[in-house]
Write an enzyme that holds these catalytic residues in place. Structure first.
Site, mmCIF file in Angstrom:
data_model
loop_
_atom_site.group_PDB
_atom_site.id
_atom_site.type_symbol
_atom_site.label_atom_id
_atom_site.label_comp_id
_atom_site.label_asym_id
_atom_site.label_seq_id
_atom_site.Cartn_x
_atom_site.Cartn_y
_atom_site.Cartn_z
ATOM 1 N N HIS B 14 3.437 4.345 -3.561
ATOM 2 C CA HIS B 14 4.784 4.399 -2.994
ATOM 3 C C HIS B 14 5.675 3.383 -3.705
ATOM 4 O O HIS B 14 5.218 2.615 -4.554
ATOM 5 C CB HIS B 14 4.771 4.160 -1.465
ATOM 6 C CG HIS B 14 4.678 2.738 -1.023
ATOM 7 N ND1 HIS B 14 5.212 2.280 0.162
ATOM 8 C CD2 HIS B 14 4.098 1.652 -1.610
ATOM 9 C CE1 HIS B 14 4.960 0.997 0.302
ATOM 10 N NE2 HIS B 14 4.296 0.578 -0.757
ATOM 11 N N HIS B 39 3.913 1.597 -7.115
ATOM 12 C CA HIS B 39 2.656 0.857 -7.076
ATOM 13 C C HIS B 39 1.836 1.543 -5.974
ATOM 14 O O HIS B 39 2.228 2.626 -5.528
ATOM 15 C CB HIS B 39 2.901 -0.638 -6.774
ATOM 16 C CG HIS B 39 3.513 -0.884 -5.443
ATOM 17 N ND1 HIS B 39 4.853 -0.666 -5.185
ATOM 18 C CD2 HIS B 39 2.981 -1.292 -4.264
ATOM 19 C CE1 HIS B 39 5.118 -0.945 -3.912
ATOM 20 N NE2 HIS B 39 3.996 -1.324 -3.341
ATOM 21 N N HIS B 41 -1.587 1.371 -2.740
ATOM 22 C CA HIS B 41 -2.417 0.617 -1.799
ATOM 23 C C HIS B 41 -3.624 1.445 -1.353
ATOM 24 O O HIS B 41 -3.587 2.674 -1.377
ATOM 25 C CB HIS B 41 -1.614 0.251 -0.534
ATOM 26 C CG HIS B 41 -0.461 -0.653 -0.784
ATOM 27 N ND1 HIS B 41 -0.623 -1.959 -1.165
ATOM 28 C CD2 HIS B 41 0.880 -0.444 -0.732
ATOM 29 C CE1 HIS B 41 0.580 -2.527 -1.314
ATOM 30 N NE2 HIS B 41 1.502 -1.631 -1.069
ATOM 31 N N HIS B 80 -4.374 10.070 -1.791
ATOM 32 C CA HIS B 80 -4.124 10.276 -3.221
ATOM 33 C C HIS B 80 -2.783 10.969 -3.458
ATOM 34 O O HIS B 80 -2.643 11.778 -4.370
ATOM 35 C CB HIS B 80 -5.279 11.041 -3.887
ATOM 36 C CG HIS B 80 -6.471 10.166 -4.149
ATOM 37 N ND1 HIS B 80 -7.288 9.721 -3.149
ATOM 38 C CD2 HIS B 80 -6.956 9.614 -5.306
ATOM 39 C CE1 HIS B 80 -8.242 8.949 -3.674
ATOM 40 N NE2 HIS B 80 -8.061 8.862 -4.971
#
Lengths: 135, 135, 135, 135, 135, 135
Positions: B14, B39, B41, B80
Site C-alpha cells: 500500500h 511499500h 507489510h 498479496h
C-alpha cells in the site's frame, strides 16, 4: 570467537516476475507473488558478526556501530521501497529473499572492520527466512 | 459470555497518499509511507467473537467456521494485493490500518451468525496496531 | 550456498514410557511425561534446505513446494495424533523430541530434490527444542 | 548427533564502564550503557548440548537435569543481581554480553556429563544477542 | 471509535524496597527484588489512544507523532536509568510496574491532543505486565 | 484501578467428542480434534487481577502470590494431564478451551483476596484463544 547478532527491520513492496515468461508461467511458478501490482512484507534482518572480545570493552564490535552500518547501508536504502522499481542492485536481480540476502551480505561486508561478517538472515514472514554465510 | 479470538494473516502493498495534496504535503504528513511506488507489510489479523458456549460442543462458535469466514471474505480478497489499486472497498478509502480494520469489521459482521463479532485487531508491524469494536 | 527455512506445526499427544521398566523407574526418569493417559504439545517444525539460487526465480527451492512436502509427509501424518498409538514409525521408537526429529529428517530427505535437506528443528515448548542435521 | 536446547532466563542490572578511562571516553564508547547508577535487562539464556539419543529414553540428556544444572549454577547466581557488584567472576571482567556468555560456558562445561556442551546463546534485548561455542 | 497502539521500550534498573522496613521484612515481601544493588528489566511499553479516523489521512493520530511523544517524554527520561536513583517522579514513589505505569499515563496524557489516551500497558518480563486506563 | 497480568502454562492432552453422537457427527463437527486417541497442546494461561496499588509496596497484589495461586490450583492440577480422563471438573464437561477457561475462573476466584479477578485468557495455539471475564 564470539558471535554477535543485531536485529533490524524494513518494510518493502515487491513482486516475483520474469518478464520473458508468459503470465501463465509466472502464475504457475510464483502464484500470488506474481501479482503485477505488487504485495509487501515486514522484513526482519539479523546480521551476525564474529570476533574476539576486546579486553577492555568486552565487545567484539560496538553494537551501536553495527546498528549504524546496517541502518545506513541497508535499511535507509530498502525501507518503504519497491524492491523491483526503486533499488539499483548493480545487476539485474529477481528480488527473492535469497537474492536480497546475498546483496545485503555483499553490501555489508566492506563496512565491517576489525571483526568478520558471519551471517545475514532475512525473514520475509513468520514462516519463511533465508540465511547466507558468504559462500 | 466468552470471547474467542482467531488469528489469520495476509501480505499486501500500500501507500498513504492524498491525490489532491502537493507531493510536499504528502511527504510532510505521511513520510516514507507516501513513496509513490508503494511499500508493504505482513498484516496480522485477530478477529474476536463473543457468545455463550454450547452445552454439547463447548464452543461459542466452531473456530474452523470462523477461520473459513475470515479466509474467504478477508484474506482471499486482500492477500498479496495492492490495497490502493486492487481492492474495491465500495467507497473511496485511504488504506490506513484504521480504515482497513473498519472495512474488515463491516465485511465480517454480516457473516458471523449465532454469536457476535466483538473486535477486529489489525497489526501492521510489531510496533503498530489498531482495534475496532464496531462503534 | 543459501539456507532456506520453512516453519510448519502440528499438535499431538504423547507420553514417555518404557514398558519393561517399573512404574517407579518411569516416574523417576520421565516425571510427569510418564502420565499413562498422555499429555500433549503444540509442536513447531522448522525445516531448512540449502542450495544455490536459480538465476531466473532467485529460489533455491520454491517454498510452496517445500511447504507441500512437509505438510503431506509430516503434518498430515502427525497432526492431531497420539505419537505412541497412532503412528507407524517403521521401528519401535520412544516418541522423544529427539527421535521424532530424526524420523522427520529420514522421511523428508527422500522428497527434497534439486537442493539438500540441511536441518530439522522440532520445538516441543517455548523452552525446549532439538535440531538434527542428518548425521 | 542431535542438538538439544533449553531456554532459561534471569534479570540483572549492569553498567559498562572502564574505571581507568575518563567519563568522557566512557560516554563516547558505551553511551547510555555507562550510566553510573546502572540499568538492566531481562536476559534470555539458551544452552545447547549435543549427543546421541539413548536407545531407551530417546534422550541425549534428560532436559530436567539440564534445566537444573543451568538454574543451580547460572540463574541462581545471576538472577536479580548487579553484574558489576554482586558476582565473583573469578577474574576482573567487563560484564558485556560477550563476556558473560563466555563465563556461562566455562561454568556449565564442567557440569555437562555424557553429552557435550555445544553453544551458549545469551540474549540481552530482542535485538541483541551473542553466541559462544567454546573456542 | 478506533484504538491505535504503539509499542516502545526502555531498559532500566530498579529495586523494590521500603526504607522504613527491616531488611527481613523487605526480603519477605519483595524477595529477590529487594537486592540492595538493584536488578533490571527490558521494559516493553504499549500506549493506546482512541479517536475517529480523519477522512483524508485515515489516521486517528499520526503514529509518528505518537511515537515521538512517547520517546521524548518517557523513553528519553527512563531508558538506561536507575528508577530508584535517577528519576524525579514528582512525589515519593516505589518503582513498581504499577506505579511506573500510572506515572507514564499522567505524563503522557497532557501531550495527547485531538484524540484520547486510552491505555498504558507496561511489561516487565514476558510473564508480568500491568495496564492502566486512567482511573 | 490497575490491571496486573501473570502468564503461566501447562501441557495437556484432550479430545473433543460427544459420546451420544455417531462417530460421523463427531468427525463433521470436531474434525481432527475428535481423534479417539487424543491430541494435545501447550496451553498458555494469562490471569488478570485488578485493584489499587498499595501505598508502600506499589503492588495491587504480590505477583509471587498470584503465581503461587495459579500454580497450586491450576497448573499442578492440569499440567501433563489428559483433560478428558484425569480431571474431576465437578460436573460433566466437554474440555473445549472455552469450558476450561470458565472452570479456571471459577477455581481461581475464591483464592484471590484483597483485589479482584478480572480476566482468564487461555491460549490453545498461536492462533486460537479465549477470554472469560466471569459473566
Amino acid at each position: 570467537m564470539v558471535y554477535l547478532t543485531r536485529k533490524e527491520h524494513f518494510n518493502a513492496a515487491h513482486k516475483l516476475y520474469c518478464n520473458h515468461w508468459t503470465p501463465e508461467k509466472n502464475d504457475a511458478v510464483f502464484g500470488k507473488c506474481a501479482n503485477k501490482n505488487w504485495h509487501g512484507h515486514n522484513y526482519e534482518l539479523y546480521v551476525t558478526v564474529k570476533g574476539e572480545p576486546n579486553s577492555e570493552t568486552g565487545f567484539i564490535m560496538n553494537v551501536k556501530d553495527l546498528s549504524l552500518i546496517i541502518d545506513t547501508h541497508i535499511c535507509e536504502v530498502l525501507d518503504h521501497k519497491n524492491l523491483n522499481e526503486d533499488i539499483d542492485w548493480g545487476y539485474p536481480m529477481q528480488p527473492s529473499t535469497e537474492n536480497v540476502a546475498i546483496w545485503i551480505w555483499n553490501t555489508l561486508e566492506k563496512h565491517i572492520k576489525d571483526c568478520q561478517l558471519h551471517c545475514v538472515k532475512l525473514q520475509e514472514t513468520d514462516k519463511i527466512w533465508v540465511e547466507y554465510f558468504g559462500k
